[in-house]
Design a protein around this motif. Structure first.
Motif, PDB file in Angstrom:
ATOM      1  N   TYR A   6       0.836  -1.198   0.000  1.00 59.88           N
ATOM      2  CA  TYR A   6       0.000   0.000   0.000  1.00 59.88           C
ATOM      3  C   TYR A   6       0.871   1.248   0.000  1.00 59.88           C
ATOM      4  CZ  TYR A   6      -3.617  -3.249   1.511  1.00 59.88           C
ATOM      5  OH  TYR A   6      -4.489  -4.302   1.583  1.00 59.88           O
ATOM      6  N   PHE A   7       0.472   2.219  -0.784  1.00 62.33           N
ATOM      7  CA  PHE A   7       1.050   3.558  -0.749  1.00 62.33           C
ATOM      8  C   PHE A   7      -0.024   4.432  -0.123  1.00 62.33           C
ATOM      9  CE2 PHE A   7       3.755   1.583  -3.772  1.00 62.33           C
ATOM     10  CZ  PHE A   7       4.924   2.326  -3.829  1.00 62.33           C
ATOM     11  N   THR A   8       0.257   4.944   1.082  1.00 60.34           N
ATOM     12  CA  THR A   8      -0.743   5.735   1.798  1.00 60.34           C
ATOM     13  C   THR A   8      -0.194   7.119   2.127  1.00 60.34           C
ATOM     14  OG1 THR A   8      -0.034   4.870   3.947  1.00 60.34           O
ATOM     15  CG2 THR A   8      -1.826   3.692   2.823  1.00 60.34           C
ATOM     16  N   ILE A   9      -1.125   8.039   2.326  1.00 61.56           N
ATOM     17  CA  ILE A   9      -0.740   9.401   2.703  1.00 61.56           C
ATOM     18  C   ILE A   9      -1.683   9.878   3.804  1.00 61.56           C
ATOM     19  CG2 ILE A   9      -2.170  10.532   0.937  1.00 61.56           C
ATOM     20  CD1 ILE A   9       0.337  12.450   0.596  1.00 61.56           C
ATOM     21  N   ALA A  10      -1.136  10.624   4.737  1.00 60.11           N
ATOM     22  CA  ALA A  10      -1.944  11.152   5.829  1.00 60.11           C
ATOM     23  C   ALA A  10      -2.871  12.249   5.301  1.00 60.11           C
ATOM     24  CB  ALA A  10      -1.058  11.708   6.935  1.00 60.11           C
ATOM     25  N   VAL A  11      -4.143  12.131   5.654  1.00 57.28           N
ATOM     26  CA  VAL A  11      -5.112  13.176   5.291  1.00 57.28           C
ATOM     27  C   VAL A  11      -5.534  13.971   6.526  1.00 57.28           C
ATOM     28  CG1 VAL A  11      -5.942  12.076   3.189  1.00 57.28           C
ATOM     29  CG2 VAL A  11      -7.014  11.514   5.375  1.00 57.28           C
ATOM     30  N   HIS A  16      -5.540   8.013   7.125  1.00 56.47           N
ATOM     31  CA  HIS A  16      -4.683   7.865   5.949  1.00 56.47           C
ATOM     32  C   HIS A  16      -5.529   7.421   4.763  1.00 56.47           C
ATOM     33  CE1 HIS A  16      -1.716   7.747   9.156  1.00 56.47           C
ATOM     34  NE2 HIS A  16      -0.833   8.112   8.244  1.00 56.47           N
ATOM     35  N   ALA A  17      -5.146   7.861   3.599  1.00 57.02           N
ATOM     36  CA  ALA A  17      -5.810   7.445   2.370  1.00 57.02           C
ATOM     37  C   ALA A  17      -4.859   6.562   1.578  1.00 57.02           C
ATOM     38  CB  ALA A  17      -6.209   8.660   1.548  1.00 57.02           C
ATOM     39  N   THR A  18      -5.408   5.511   1.011  1.00 54.43           N
ATOM     40  CA  THR A  18      -4.617   4.642   0.147  1.00 54.43           C
ATOM     41  C   THR A  18      -4.641   5.221  -1.256  1.00 54.43           C
ATOM     42  OG1 THR A  18      -5.116   2.703   1.484  1.00 54.43           O
ATOM     43  CG2 THR A  18      -4.401   2.308  -0.788  1.00 54.43           C
ATOM     44  N   ILE A  19      -3.465   5.489  -1.790  1.00 52.75           N
ATOM     45  CA  ILE A  19      -3.329   6.063  -3.128  1.00 52.75           C
ATOM     46  C   ILE A  19      -3.132   4.957  -4.161  1.00 52.75           C
ATOM     47  CG2 ILE A  19      -2.001   7.679  -4.562  1.00 52.75           C
ATOM     48  CD1 ILE A  19      -3.550   8.974  -2.183  1.00 52.75           C
ATOM     49  N   GLU A  20      -2.336   3.960  -3.818  1.00 53.79           N
ATOM     50  CA  GLU A  20      -2.056   2.822  -4.698  1.00 53.79           C
ATOM     51  C   GLU A  20      -2.017   1.564  -3.847  1.00 53.79           C
ATOM     52  OE1 GLU A  20      -1.511   2.753  -8.005  1.00 53.79           O
ATOM     53  OE2 GLU A  20      -1.157   4.863  -8.470  1.00 53.79           O
ATOM     54  N   GLU A  21      -2.415   0.447  -4.446  1.00 55.33           N
ATOM     55  CA  GLU A  21      -2.278  -0.835  -3.759  1.00 55.33           C
ATOM     56  C   GLU A  21      -2.183  -1.956  -4.781  1.00 55.33           C
ATOM     57  OE1 GLU A  21      -5.968  -2.637  -1.920  1.00 55.33           O
ATOM     58  OE2 GLU A  21      -6.630  -0.563  -2.165  1.00 55.33           O
ATOM     59  N   CYS A  99       3.367   9.627  -6.004  1.00 60.12           N
ATOM     60  CA  CYS A  99       3.059  10.089  -4.644  1.00 60.12           C
ATOM     61  C   CYS A  99       4.321  10.047  -3.793  1.00 60.12           C
ATOM     62  CB  CYS A  99       1.963   9.223  -4.028  1.00 60.12           C
ATOM     63  SG  CYS A  99       1.432   9.809  -2.418  1.00 60.12           S
ATOM     64  N   THR A 100       5.200  11.023  -3.990  1.00 61.18           N
ATOM     65  CA  THR A 100       6.499  11.019  -3.306  1.00 61.18           C
ATOM     66  C   THR A 100       6.369  11.085  -1.785  1.00 61.18           C
ATOM     67  OG1 THR A 100       6.686  13.407  -3.539  1.00 61.18           O
ATOM     68  CG2 THR A 100       7.709  12.051  -5.258  1.00 61.18           C
ATOM     69  N   LYS A 101       5.287  11.665  -1.285  1.00 57.62           N
ATOM     70  CA  LYS A 101       5.110  11.789   0.158  1.00 57.62           C
ATOM     71  C   LYS A 101       4.379  10.597   0.783  1.00 57.62           C
ATOM     72  CE  LYS A 101       5.043  16.832  -0.004  1.00 57.62           C
ATOM     73  NZ  LYS A 101       6.400  17.091   0.372  1.00 57.62           N
ATOM     74  N   CYS A 102       4.006   9.644  -0.043  1.00 57.67           N
ATOM     75  CA  CYS A 102       3.331   8.446   0.462  1.00 57.67           C
ATOM     76  C   CYS A 102       4.299   7.611   1.302  1.00 57.67           C
ATOM     77  CB  CYS A 102       2.808   7.580  -0.683  1.00 57.67           C
ATOM     78  SG  CYS A 102       1.281   8.157  -1.413  1.00 57.67           S
ATOM     79  N   THR A 103       3.706   6.847   2.194  1.00 62.14           N
ATOM     80  CA  THR A 103       4.449   5.850   2.968  1.00 62.14           C
ATOM     81  C   THR A 103       4.099   4.488   2.401  1.00 62.14           C
ATOM     82  OG1 THR A 103       4.414   7.222   4.946  1.00 62.14           O
ATOM     83  CG2 THR A 103       4.809   4.863   5.263  1.00 62.14           C
ATOM     84  N   ILE A 104       5.096   3.637   2.295  1.00 61.41           N
ATOM     85  CA  ILE A 104       4.886   2.284   1.792  1.00 61.41           C
ATOM     86  C   ILE A 104       4.651   1.358   2.975  1.00 61.41           C
ATOM     87  CG2 ILE A 104       5.913   0.363   0.526  1.00 61.41           C
ATOM     88  CD1 ILE A 104       7.645   2.485  -0.942  1.00 61.41           C
TER      89      ILE A 104
END
Length: 108
Positions: A6-11, A16-21, A99-104
């Motif tokens: 999962y690539f997630t970002i804090a909203v 957190h929102a999942t951007i890619e999975e 999504c460079t700021k995403c967390t894996i």
């Protein structure tokens, strides 16, 4: 078994929102270890996409340089192969730019 990535970002502070999975068979674990080191795909767990892309581009170079070795690691049960592994690594790399700021996060 498989790895769920999962690539997630804090909203907000607690959301957190999942951007890619995507998931991939854990039968390819030996391939991940060959190009990413002893921890395999888990090496990327918790990293930001921006930090991970430096590692992933190196792994993609190794995919080309070690194609023969990677093909020898193809699982005999047919679940996964060199082509699907490289496709997955390319997807990882592309996600790191979207999504460079995403967390894996990686779950197995």
């Amino acid at each position: 078994m498989s790895y769920d990535i999962y690539f997630t970002i804090a909203v907000s502070e607690d959301r957190h929102a999942t951007i890619e999975e995507r998931n991939i068979t854990s039968n390819l674990a030996p391939m991940f270890r060959l190009v990413l080191g002893d921890r395999g795909i888990h090496r990327l767990n918790g990293m930001t996409a921006q930090d991970a892309r430096k590692i992933i581009i190196g792994a993609l170079v190794e995919c080309q340089e070690k194609e023969e070795n990677l093909r020898e690691l193809e699982p005999i049960n047919g679940w996964g192969n060199y082509s699907s592994f490289v496709d997955f690594m390319q997807w990882l790399y592309a996600c790191c730019f979207r999504c460079t700021k995403c967390t894996i996060s990686i779950y197995s």
